[in-house]
Design a protein around this motif. Structure first.
Motif, PDB file in Angstrom:
ATOM      1  N   VAL A   1       0.863  -1.181   0.000  1.00 34.70           N
ATOM      2  CA  VAL A   1       0.000   0.000   0.000  1.00 34.70           C
ATOM      3  C   VAL A   1       0.902   1.234   0.000  1.00 34.70           C
ATOM      4  N   SER A   2       0.785   2.058  -1.029  1.00 31.97           N
ATOM      5  CA  SER A   2       1.584   3.287  -1.081  1.00 31.97           C
ATOM      6  C   SER A   2       0.967   4.338  -0.161  1.00 31.97           C
TER       7      SER A   2
ATOM      8  N   SER B   1       0.046   7.324  -0.956  1.00 26.81           N
ATOM      9  CA  SER B   1      -1.093   7.973  -1.613  1.00 26.81           C
ATOM     10  C   SER B   1      -2.333   7.083  -1.577  1.00 26.81           C
ATOM     11  N   GLN B   2      -2.170   5.774  -1.701  1.00 32.00           N
ATOM     12  CA  GLN B   2      -3.311   4.862  -1.594  1.00 32.00           C
ATOM     13  C   GLN B   2      -3.888   4.873  -0.180  1.00 32.00           C
TER      14      GLN B   2
ATOM     15  N   SER C   1      -5.809   8.154   0.335  1.00 28.95           N
ATOM     16  CA  SER C   1      -7.085   8.101  -0.381  1.00 28.95           C
ATOM     17  C   SER C   1      -8.104   7.272   0.383  1.00 28.95           C
ATOM     18  N   ALA C   2      -7.669   6.150   0.937  1.00 28.93           N
ATOM     19  CA  ALA C   2      -8.573   5.287   1.700  1.00 28.93           C
ATOM     20  C   ALA C   2      -9.028   5.969   2.989  1.00 28.93           C
TER      21      ALA C   2
ATOM     22  N   TYR D   1      -9.406   4.712   8.512  1.00 23.15           N
ATOM     23  CA  TYR D   1      -9.348   3.499   7.704  1.00 23.15           C
ATOM     24  C   TYR D   1      -9.261   2.341   8.678  1.00 23.15           C
TER      25      TYR D   1
ATOM     26  N   ASP E   1       6.892   5.227   1.640  1.00 22.91           N
ATOM     27  CA  ASP E   1       7.242   4.700   0.321  1.00 22.91           C
ATOM     28  C   ASP E   1       8.738   4.415   0.131  1.00 22.91           C
TER      29      ASP E   1
END
Length: 75
Positions: A2-3, A5-6, A9-10, A18, A54
């Motif tokens: 999972v980056s 940015s991902q 977003s979540a 999350y 990352d």
């Protein structure tokens, strides 16, 4: 894998939470934002800040945190 940015977003798609970010051991961590920072929290309420994101690794990416968390299933 999972980056950052991902993950952001979540979190944003779920009202800055999350829930049930599952670890490799099948336990849960929770990710959320506060004051523009991203935190992880275990089932006992211990929380750490994500301080570096990352970092490439052979099997995915690493996100460095400010302390150690012990994934735990809340009762």
């Amino acid at each position: 894998k999972v980056s950052a940015s991902q993950l952001m977003s979540a979190i944003e798609a779920n009202d800055n939470q999350y829930l049930r970010l599952q670890t490799i051991s099948g336990k849960s961590l929770y990710a959320f934002t506060e004051d523009g920072n991203v935190y992880l929290m275990d089932g006992k309420g211990n929380r750490v800040q994500i301080v570096q994101t990352d970092v490439p690794a052979d099997n995915g990416v690493i996100h460095a945190v400010s302390s150690v968390l012990m994934p735990y299933e809340a009762m």
